[in-house]
Enzyme design. Structure first.
Site, mmCIF file in Angstrom:
data_model
loop_
_atom_site.group_PDB
_atom_site.id
_atom_site.type_symbol
_atom_site.label_atom_id
_atom_site.label_comp_id
_atom_site.label_asym_id
_atom_site.label_seq_id
_atom_site.Cartn_x
_atom_site.Cartn_y
_atom_site.Cartn_z
ATOM 1 N N HIS A 1 0.829 -1.211 0.000
ATOM 2 C CA HIS A 1 0.000 0.000 0.000
ATOM 3 C C HIS A 1 0.863 1.260 0.000
ATOM 4 C CE1 HIS A 1 -3.947 -1.913 0.417
ATOM 5 N NE2 HIS A 1 -3.320 -2.826 1.128
ATOM 6 N N GLY B 1 -4.123 -12.867 -4.315
ATOM 7 C CA GLY B 1 -3.297 -11.709 -4.045
ATOM 8 C C GLY B 1 -1.953 -11.763 -4.739
ATOM 9 N N GLU C 1 -7.015 -1.046 -15.557
ATOM 10 C CA GLU C 1 -7.524 -1.594 -14.301
ATOM 11 C C GLU C 1 -8.313 -0.548 -13.523
ATOM 12 O OE1 GLU C 1 -6.001 -4.302 -10.562
ATOM 13 O OE2 GLU C 1 -5.219 -4.525 -12.576
ATOM 14 N N ASP D 1 1.909 -3.802 -9.417
ATOM 15 C CA ASP D 1 1.677 -5.119 -9.994
ATOM 16 C C ASP D 1 2.035 -5.152 -11.473
ATOM 17 O OD1 ASP D 1 0.700 -5.593 -7.480
ATOM 18 O OD2 ASP D 1 -1.404 -5.634 -8.077
#
Length: 411
Positions: free
Chosen positions: A49, A139, A185, A197
């Site tokens: 994060h 994940g 996305e 990612d």
């Protein structure tokens, strides 16, 4: 003893054969042979994060990849099928792709084509079939692997000139492709993720971790060969499926954005650890609408960025086993300050530590998904068994396991 399930990676020839066979089943044998491309899932070593806060993160590409067979068309029709989805053939015209217009997994495919076309690149329609050994909902960025495979495929068949070759990837061009995948996305699939990612899937290097600076998208490839140290990175798929489009992820991102505005900074990367963080937390306590939550979220982000820097320094020095406490501290921060862990992740982490892991943490966006543990190579089976037994005792769905090695990028 509890049963232990392993998640195996396909070899490149196996993955290509599977997706070619699936393409023939979906579209028949008429017309030119499709090309095949693939892209890795990722596991993040540390730096969770932090990407959408302008921070640092340290992912590796996985040997588990998403495979794509694709054949270009002369019109703008996109026809899609997936070996993982039972909904048959899906169709959408490129001209009709827009936020909210494409549902489900095709949004990740059509969205990439849409984002590249929005850059003025000469993208047309195509027929494509997907098959993957990246665990879905674990994940491990199955969505980014899909996007990256599509990006390099479209780059190849439409001669966009961004990806480079398998032998000599063009990192600057791949940065552009990664940005298109992020836009797909965010805007078409509706998941407000950062760029870690997609960068991991497109810009990774075999045998290295990718130190990504999310302020400017610059990277450094950090040698990461645990086998040379007699170690292994064990990934535990808790089978607690996570989703990034259910509002929890977006809520945390919004809190961080609000905190940055209160602090008068462009991103939380500007908040220094130590005294700078203490001052920032005092300011948030006085000025935030929800001060307790803002303090916890910001404290996690700032300390997590510092942990990335510390872990990279240890890797550079060859002091790999000393990385364990940083993994532990990251999990504690994600659990208590960012509040994105869950029972399954906590059980996996604690059981791995008790079985001898040097350190363990949840990885990925959280709310389910996977955990990682740094373990002695000859203790992998022992740790797997301990985690599986801990899940069984609590009546949880049995987890699955894989050993992660740093793999190469989409090509």
């Amino acid at each position: 003893m509890s049963a232990v399930t392993q998640i195996d990676a396909w070899t490149r020839p196996e993955g290509e054969a599977r997706v070619r066979q699936a393409f023939a089943a979906a579209f028949g044998f008429d017309g030119p042979e499709p090309g095949t491309w693939s892209a890795p899932g990722r596991v993040n070593l540390i730096g969770e994060h932090t990407d959408y806060n302008g921070g640092l993160c340290l992912p590796i590409g996985l040997p588990h990849r998403t495979y794509l067979a694709l054949r270009p068309r002369q019109d703008d029709l996109i026809r899609l099928a997936s070996a993982q989805e039972p909904d048959g053939l899906r169709e959408v015209r490129l001209a009709d792709v827009a936020p909210g217009a494409v549902e489900g997994w095709p949004a990740y495919v059509a969205g990439v084509a849409w984002a590249l076309a929005a850059q003025g690149l000469p993208v047309r329609g195509f027929d494509a079939v997907v098959d993957s050994c990246v665990p879905y909902g674990a994940g491990l960025s199955s969505s980014a692997a899909l996007e990256a495979a599509v990006a390099v495929a479209l780059d190849d068949v439409f001669d966009l000139g961004r990806a480079g070759t398998a032998a000599e990837p063009d990192d600057a061009g791949r940065t552009v492709l990664a940005a298109a995948c992020v836009r797909a996305e965010n805007e078409i699939a509706g998941a407000p993720t950062g760029g870690m990612d997609q960068s991991a899937s497109l810009r990774s290097r075999e045998g290295h971790a990718l130190l990504l600076d999310c302020l400017d998208s610059s990277v450094r490839h950090v040698p990461f060969d645990l086998d040379a140290f007699g170690l292994a990175l064990l990934v535990v798929d808790t089978r607690a499926e996570h989703a990034l489009v259910d509002g929890q992820y977006a809520a945390r991102r919004a809190t961080c954005d609000d905190a940055a505005r209160v602090l008068g900074v462009q991103s939380l990367r500007e908040v220094a650890p130590g005294a700078g963080l203490a001052t920032a937390l005092d300011r948030l306590t006085e000025a935030s609408d929800d001060p307790a939550t803002a303090v916890r979220r910001v404290r996690h982000v700032v300390t997590e960025i510092a942990r990335v820097e510390a872990l990279v320094a240890l890797l550079d020095a060859g002091r790999v086993r000393e990385c364990g406490p940083l993994l532990d501290a990251s999990h504690t921060s994600l659990r208590d300050d960012y509040e994105v862990s869950c029972l399954e992740l906590d059980v996996a982490v604690e059981a791995a530590r008790e079985a001898g892991a040097w350190g363990a943490r949840m990885t990925g966006g959280g709310f389910g998904g996977s955990a990682i543990a740094l373990v002695e190579r000859d203790q992998v089976g022992q740790v797997e068994q301990a985690v599986a037994q801990a899940f069984a005792v609590r009546g949880l769905t049995p987890p699955a396991f894989l050993v992660a090695t740093a793999a190469g990028p989409a090509n």
